[in-house]
Design a protein around this motif. Structure first.
Motif, short mmCIF file in Angstrom:
data_model
loop_
_atom_site.label_atom_id
_atom_site.label_comp_id
_atom_site.label_asym_id
_atom_site.label_seq_id
_atom_site.Cartn_x
_atom_site.Cartn_y
_atom_site.Cartn_z
N GLY A 149 59.95 26.48 -19.21
CA GLY A 149 60.18 25.97 -17.84
C GLY A 149 59.44 26.39 -16.49
N SER A 150 58.71 27.46 -16.72
CA SER A 150 57.98 28.05 -15.65
C SER A 150 56.93 26.85 -15.26
CB SER A 150 57.28 29.23 -16.05
OG SER A 150 58.33 30.20 -16.39
N LYS A 180 60.27 30.94 -14.55
CA LYS A 180 61.67 30.85 -14.73
C LYS A 180 62.30 32.39 -15.14
CE LYS A 180 64.85 28.02 -17.38
NZ LYS A 180 65.17 27.14 -18.44
N GLY A 208 61.13 37.24 -12.94
CA GLY A 208 61.21 36.03 -12.37
C GLY A 208 60.74 36.12 -11.03
#
Length: 380
Positions: free
Chosen positions: A184-185, A219, A239
């Motif tokens: 999801g990054s 993320k 993060g």
């Protein structure tokens, strides 16, 4: 002819004789060789038979069950029978095993006639065909090689572990490319850059490799550190958002939010918001700066802003952001200050260069993909 037979014989002929596969001429040659009376030669022949006895016993022990089912011959019983005949028929001076019986000179033959020379009687071969000793030996050797090879193959597979995860890559040519990674990054690749990453991240880490420049919004996941390999340097985060530039052996990291650990070889530095550092490969050191130029993130934000900036620095920023080749015609333009003008939505490099030059009353000369800003000096 007898003298020829009395010469030493090779192992293969002895093996054929023991297996009952010699022709009459070969059998006679073995018998004459065994009947030699020279003490030294008798010792040599005895050693040969002892060696073949050990080979025979080894073959009998290693013989696989499948071969036992195929071959109806009981090798142990055959050998014991052969051994008993050799012991009962041998002379006192040569007690070693020998596959023949001897009638002494003072004994009589079947017809009752006295004989003056020993008569060698070979053992009767089995009515069943017997495999040669060497054939059995090579079959067992091949089986051992096969088993060893299979064991090596299984061991290598166990050491190798699970199959590697397929690797993916995203590249950018003439414009910025945005990519969402498996966790999801988000990543924004600047022009001429490449990012390699696994199809799925591991259970305890998230590792990617960068060539060029990219802005990361990682993320958060405290259990899986996010690491970027860039040349000889590594950037590790939990993060945060930051930019990594590694078009060559020098690597620069600029942090927009959060905190990262920047390391190269045996050196490392921690960076927080609005800090940056550069690894100089030639000097083999990391240099830290406490001020970050917002224009370093221009390929991500789409904004360029200059306020009283030296023209040489404006040109350097344009070259980095656009991967362009913009130059000043002479050193008199280096320290000229550029006024407060910004660029939005990622205007083309041509637009930016011509606007800068026109604002300062300068000219632009084009040579292929190269832009040269010309003028006599700084405007009044």
């Amino acid at each position: 002819m007898a003298n020829d037979y009395a010469q030493p014989i090779d192992d293969s002929l002895i093996g054929k004789y023991l297996a009952g596969e010699t022709d009459p001429d070969e059998s006679e040659r073995v018998r004459l060789w065994l009947s030699q009376r020279d003490p030294s030669a008798e010792d040599d022949n005895q050693k040969e038979f002892e060696r073949f006895e050990r080979i025979w016993e080894t073959v009998a022990q290693l013989k696989p069950p499948s071969e036992e089912r195929k071959a109806p011959v009981d090798t142990d019983a055959a050998w014991q029978k052969m051994r008993s005949r050799m012991q009962t028929g041998g002379t006192t001076s040569a007690p070693a095993p020998s596959p023949f019986t001897v009638v002494r000179s003072d004994e009589k033959d079947v017809a009752g006639t006295e004989r003056n020379d020993p008569v060698v009687k070979p053992l009767q071969s089995s009515p069943q065909p017997v495999r040669s000793l060497w054939s059995r030996y090579w079959q067992i050797a091949a089986a051992l090689v096969l088993v060893s090879g299979l064991g090596w193959f299984l061991l290598k597979n166990q050491q190798a572990g699970p199959a590697p995860v397929p690797q993916l890559a995203v590249t950018s040519a003439s414009k910025t490319v945005e990519k969402i990674l498996p966790d999801g990054s988000k990543v924004w690749l600047n022009r001429g850059s490449k990012l390699s990453y696994p199809q799925t991240f591991g259970d305890d880490s998230r590792d990617v490799a960068l060539t060029g420049e990219a802005f990361f919004e990682v993320k958060p996941d405290p259990t899986k550190p996010f690491r970027i390999r860039a040349g000889q340097a590594t950037v590790q985060v939990l993060g945060t958002s930051f930019s990594v530039r590694a078009y060559d052996s020098n690597v620069r990291v600029a942090v927009r939010t959060g905190k990262v650990l920047f390391s190269a070889k045996k050196k490392e530095v921690t960076l927080v918001k609005d800090e940056q550092a550069t690894f100089d490969s030639q000097a083999d050191t990391i240099r830290k700066s406490l001020k970050v130029d917002p224009n370093l993130f221009a390929y991500r934000t789409g904004r360029l802003a200059f306020k009283g900036t030296r023209l040489s620095e404006v040109v350097q920023t344009i070259n980095e952001v656009y991967r362009a080749d913009v130059r000043l015609a002479n050193n008199r333009l280096t320290n000229c200050l550029y006024a407060n003008t910004g660029f939005e939505n990622y205007d083309t490099v041509e637009t930016v260069v011509y606007v800068v030059a026109e604002t300062m009353g300068l000219r632009v000369r084009r040579e292929g993909d190269r832009f040269i800003i010309e003028g006599e000096g700084c405007p009044q």
